[in-house]
Every structure is written in structure tokens, then in C-alpha cells.
Write a protein that holds these residues in place. Sequence first.
Motif, PDB file in Angstrom:
ATOM      1  N   SER A 132       0.829  -1.203   0.000  1.00 45.81           N
ATOM      2  CA  SER A 132       0.000   0.000   0.000  1.00 45.81           C
ATOM      3  C   SER A 132       0.866   1.257   0.000  1.00 45.81           C
ATOM      4  CB  SER A 132      -0.963   0.008   1.185  1.00 45.81           C
ATOM      5  OG  SER A 132      -0.266  -0.002   2.404  1.00 45.81           O
ATOM      6  N   ILE A 133       1.975   1.226   0.731  1.00 42.90           N
ATOM      7  CA  ILE A 133       2.896   2.366   0.734  1.00 42.90           C
ATOM      8  C   ILE A 133       3.608   2.452  -0.617  1.00 42.90           C
ATOM      9  CG2 ILE A 133       5.032   3.275   1.730  1.00 42.90           C
ATOM     10  CD1 ILE A 133       4.048   2.233   4.441  1.00 42.90           C
ATOM     11  N   ASP A 134       4.016   1.314  -1.148  1.00 41.51           N
ATOM     12  CA  ASP A 134       4.659   1.302  -2.463  1.00 41.51           C
ATOM     13  C   ASP A 134       3.732   1.897  -3.520  1.00 41.51           C
ATOM     14  OD1 ASP A 134       6.861   0.125  -1.315  1.00 41.51           O
ATOM     15  OD2 ASP A 134       6.424  -1.894  -2.078  1.00 41.51           O
ATOM     16  N   ALA A 135       2.466   1.552  -3.464  1.00 37.09           N
ATOM     17  CA  ALA A 135       1.498   2.074  -4.432  1.00 37.09           C
ATOM     18  C   ALA A 135       1.372   3.586  -4.316  1.00 37.09           C
ATOM     19  CB  ALA A 135       0.140   1.409  -4.238  1.00 37.09           C
ATOM     20  N   LEU A 136       1.381   4.097  -3.089  1.00 34.37           N
ATOM     21  CA  LEU A 136       1.316   5.549  -2.889  1.00 34.37           C
ATOM     22  C   LEU A 136       2.558   6.240  -3.448  1.00 34.37           C
ATOM     23  CD1 LEU A 136      -0.155   5.708   0.732  1.00 34.37           C
ATOM     24  CD2 LEU A 136      -1.293   6.378  -1.391  1.00 34.37           C
ATOM     25  N   TRP A 137       3.723   5.645  -3.240  1.00 31.13           N
ATOM     26  CA  TRP A 137       4.957   6.230  -3.781  1.00 31.13           C
ATOM     27  C   TRP A 137       4.939   6.219  -5.303  1.00 31.13           C
ATOM     28  CZ3 TRP A 137       7.948   9.611  -1.918  1.00 31.13           C
ATOM     29  CH2 TRP A 137       8.253   9.650  -0.558  1.00 31.13           C
ATOM     30  N   ILE A 138       4.478   5.140  -5.893  1.00 30.70           N
ATOM     31  CA  ILE A 138       4.396   5.055  -7.358  1.00 30.70           C
ATOM     32  C   ILE A 138       3.455   6.128  -7.886  1.00 30.70           C
ATOM     33  CG2 ILE A 138       3.553   3.622  -9.266  1.00 30.70           C
ATOM     34  CD1 ILE A 138       4.694   1.195  -7.661  1.00 30.70           C
ATOM     35  N   LYS A 139       2.329   6.316  -7.214  1.00 37.56           N
ATOM     36  CA  LYS A 139       1.386   7.358  -7.615  1.00 37.56           C
ATOM     37  C   LYS A 139       2.040   8.739  -7.521  1.00 37.56           C
ATOM     38  CE  LYS A 139      -3.180   9.191  -6.479  1.00 37.56           C
ATOM     39  NZ  LYS A 139      -4.327   9.113  -5.580  1.00 37.56           N
ATOM     40  N   GLU A 140       2.758   8.990  -6.432  1.00 36.50           N
ATOM     41  CA  GLU A 140       3.438  10.279  -6.237  1.00 36.50           C
ATOM     42  C   GLU A 140       4.501  10.510  -7.317  1.00 36.50           C
ATOM     43  OE1 GLU A 140       4.417  13.945  -4.616  1.00 36.50           O
ATOM     44  OE2 GLU A 140       2.703  12.675  -4.136  1.00 36.50           O
ATOM     45  N   VAL A 141       5.294   9.502  -7.591  1.00 33.73           N
ATOM     46  CA  VAL A 141       6.340   9.622  -8.606  1.00 33.73           C
ATOM     47  C   VAL A 141       5.731   9.908  -9.975  1.00 33.73           C
ATOM     48  CG1 VAL A 141       8.096   8.317  -9.880  1.00 33.73           C
ATOM     49  CG2 VAL A 141       8.035   8.230  -7.384  1.00 33.73           C
TER      50      VAL A 141
END
Length: 77
Positions: A38-47
Motif C-alpha cells: 500500500s505504501i509502495d502504491a502511494l509512492w508510485i502514484k506520487e512519482v
Amino acid sequence: MLALKQEQLFDEIDILPIDLKTKIVDKILASITPANSSIDALWIKEVNQRKTDIESNNVSLVDGDEVFKKISKRLNS
């Protein structure tokens, strides 16, 4: 006895090629801090959002050296 085994391990690691060392480091880090999808998905979205902003000129980029100069000035004031 354990110290000797550690030294042997370190000696073996020293002679490995860099790509294999990198894989070992990734494995060790993953075992210390397991992936959180879930954190990885948020980082990917931010990037992806930042990439879009840069490509569409919605943001102004500042050279890293300039950023560090400004920080240094503030800290030394």
C-alpha cells in the motif's frame, strides 16, 4: 567461533561481483523492512504525478546545487 564464520562470510562477499552484492543488499533490506504494497502504491502514484508535472511544465525545477547553497545560507545566518 561465530566471529570467524562472520569474517569468512565478509571475505566471500568482498570478492563477489557488484551486481550480486546489490542483490544481497536488496535481500537483506527486504528482510529488515518487508515491502508494504500500500505504501509502495502511494509512492508510485506520487512519482508518476511528479513526472507528469515536470513533463507538462507545471512545476519549476531547481538545480540541486542551488538548493544546497540556499540551505547552507539559512543555516549559517
